[in-house]
Scaffold this active site. Structure first.
Site, mmCIF file in Angstrom:
data_model
loop_
_atom_site.group_PDB
_atom_site.id
_atom_site.type_symbol
_atom_site.label_atom_id
_atom_site.label_comp_id
_atom_site.label_asym_id
_atom_site.label_seq_id
_atom_site.Cartn_x
_atom_site.Cartn_y
_atom_site.Cartn_z
ATOM 1 N N ASP A 126 38.260 57.606 44.025
ATOM 2 C CA ASP A 126 37.018 57.345 44.746
ATOM 3 C C ASP A 126 36.953 58.008 46.115
ATOM 4 O OD1 ASP A 126 35.575 55.920 42.837
ATOM 5 O OD2 ASP A 126 36.619 54.050 43.304
ATOM 6 N N ASP A 185 32.495 56.240 36.218
ATOM 7 C CA ASP A 185 32.142 56.413 37.628
ATOM 8 C C ASP A 185 32.621 57.755 38.183
ATOM 9 O OD1 ASP A 185 32.814 53.792 36.638
ATOM 10 O OD2 ASP A 185 32.529 52.945 38.627
#
Length: 463
Positions: A126, A185
């Protein structure tokens, strides 16, 4: 009737009938006011970032988390988006120039602690989300060497998580070797590779290397995360030694066979971005497939999706406005890409879906001044298996602001939009599709006609 091939053009005549109303909440002065109020809570000695609000419907106060959290980049990036809005409307009609400048200054202040995550962190894959403020800085000034250097550092970290045998960047460091988990994601995070490659230029060896990593990851995701019907798995576990798929399932969805609504939205945006970056029509087709599945499975009473498309209907499942804002931004992006591909009919279709979804999102979740909420939107679901729902979410707010900016960029809203003066460059046509026409008969696409029926009236076969 002969079976028609998959094409979004099949449905376009119906959606050309009218342009949905753009919600004026997208341009409310409350957005800047709330961001600036939250920004006053910055502490250099103890930097924490808003992620979700308290769950109580009458409260809505931001809950703050340490810098080393995957959502920390969204708040400063949101503030920089408001500066960009001020640049698009320099007359101060949507955000005063003073507030726009303050948003930029505060966004930069909140961005500084993120740089400490460039080499060591717990967010892992991330770092793409973490680097959002620096991506926005580069939009303002592509020659910003500081933003470029931070972006390159995060890209180098992400490259270290790429496994050439699997062909993907690793998401979580969970499971037992040789388990190698990849979540949908990550389709957002891999854009970091393209941004870094562009900063380096074709003569740099990492230019081709970074672009290869991004395309390899997307290609494997296309094969292994996307089901035949266009829905998605949240998590795919690979064998890190062989590259074989060990399991397809979920961590935040209802079940391994269900479709987590925010994950579907991440995929929609990610594959649209892949087409934008490569011009590969396969990515465009994939973005269309995911987006078509999404709109075909939205609720009838309000388009904001439930947290999982397959969640049991009793009791009524919570919705997720963050999925809605991500998906709406994705469809506005897809609309732009259809225009780029020479398909204006398709562009209009995705534009209409995005605006209608934003309209219902604002109707359901926009929190007024009197509500006392510190977030812009409510009714987000952070993690329903952990009972974290009906809350404000910093990433839901980010994509709500982003969608508003995109509508300005596309000429669909103007600098008087906060007062309801919405630009509509199209001539509405009240003609509706005929019952029994081929637009209803194609079995490849089941369209959610509820949107059309509720917004514009007229008959349709809505099965």
């Amino acid at each position: 009737m002969a079976r028609l091939p998959f094409t979004i053009l099949v449905l376009a005549p119906l959606l050309a009938a009218a342009i949905p109303k753009i919600p004026i909440e997208l341009y409310s002065p409350l957005i800047s006011q709330k961001l600036l109020a939250t920004s006053q809570k910055f502490s250099a000695s103890n930097t924490v970032y808003p992620q979700w609000t308290t769950i109580s419907p009458s409260d809505g106060k931001w809950q703050f988390f340490k810098t080393d959290t995957w959502t920390s980049g969204f708040f400063p990036a949101s503030m920089i988006l408001m500066y960009e809005r001020g640049q698009m409307c320099p007359d101060g009609s949507l955000v005063s120039q003073q507030d726009a400048t303050t948003n930029l200054d505060e966004g930069r202040t909140w961005s500084v602690p993120l740089t400490g995550l460039e080499t060591t962190n717990n967010v892992k894959h991330d770092v793409g989300f973490i680097s959002f403020p620096f991506w926005e800085e580069l939009k303002i000034n592509p020659a910003n060497a500081t933003a470029a250097n931070h972006t390159l550092a995060f890209a180098a970290y992400l490259a270290g998580r790429f496994n050439p045998i699997v062909g993907c960047t690793k998401s979580w460091d969970l499971g037992t070797p040789p388990e190698f988990q990849v979540i949908i994601d990550n389709m957002i995070n891999i854009e970091l590779f393209f941004i870094a490659a562009d900063l380096l230029g074709p003569s740099n060896p990492n230019y081709s290397r970074y672009r290869f990593m991004a395309t390899s990851h997307a290609d494997h995701t296309m094969v292994n995360h996307i089901r035949a019907d266009g829905s998605t798995y949240h998590v795919v576990t690979y064998n890190s030694d062989t590259g074989a798929v060990m399991k397809q399932g979920t961590a935040q969805g209802y079940s391994d066979s269900s479709t987590w609504s925010r994950g579907q939205a991440w995929g929609m945006y990610g594959f649209t971005s892949m087409y934008n970056r490569t011009g590969n029509a396969t990515y465009l087709d994939t973005a269309r497939r995911l987006s078509t599945w999404y709109i075909n499975h939205l609720p009838e009473d309000n388009l904001v999706p439930f947290w999982d498309f397959n969640a049991p209907s009793t009791p009524t499942p919570p919705r997720d406005t963050s999925s809605a804002t991500i998906a709406a931004s994705a469809m506005l992006f897809l609309s732009q890409m259809e225009t780029k591909a020479g398909n204006q009919t398709g562009s209009d279709l995705w534009r209409d879906h995005a605006i209608s979804l934003l309209y219902d999102t604002a109707a359901l979740g926009f929190k007024s001044q009197n509500a006392g909420w510190e977030s812009i939107l409510s009714n987000g679901t952070a993690n329903n298996p952990n009972f974290n729902n009906n809350t404000g979410l910093v990433y839901g707010d980010y994509y709500f602001i982003k969608a508003g900016n995109m509508l300005l960029e596309m000429g669909l809203a103007n600098c008087s939009s906060s007062s309801g003066a919405i630009t509509n460059p199209y001539t509405p046509d009240t003609t509706t599709a005929k019952e029994g026409s081929e637009f209803y008969e194609t079995p490849d696409i089941h369209y959610n006609f509820v949107l059309y029926r509720r917004r514009y009236g007229g008959g349709c076969r809505c099965d």
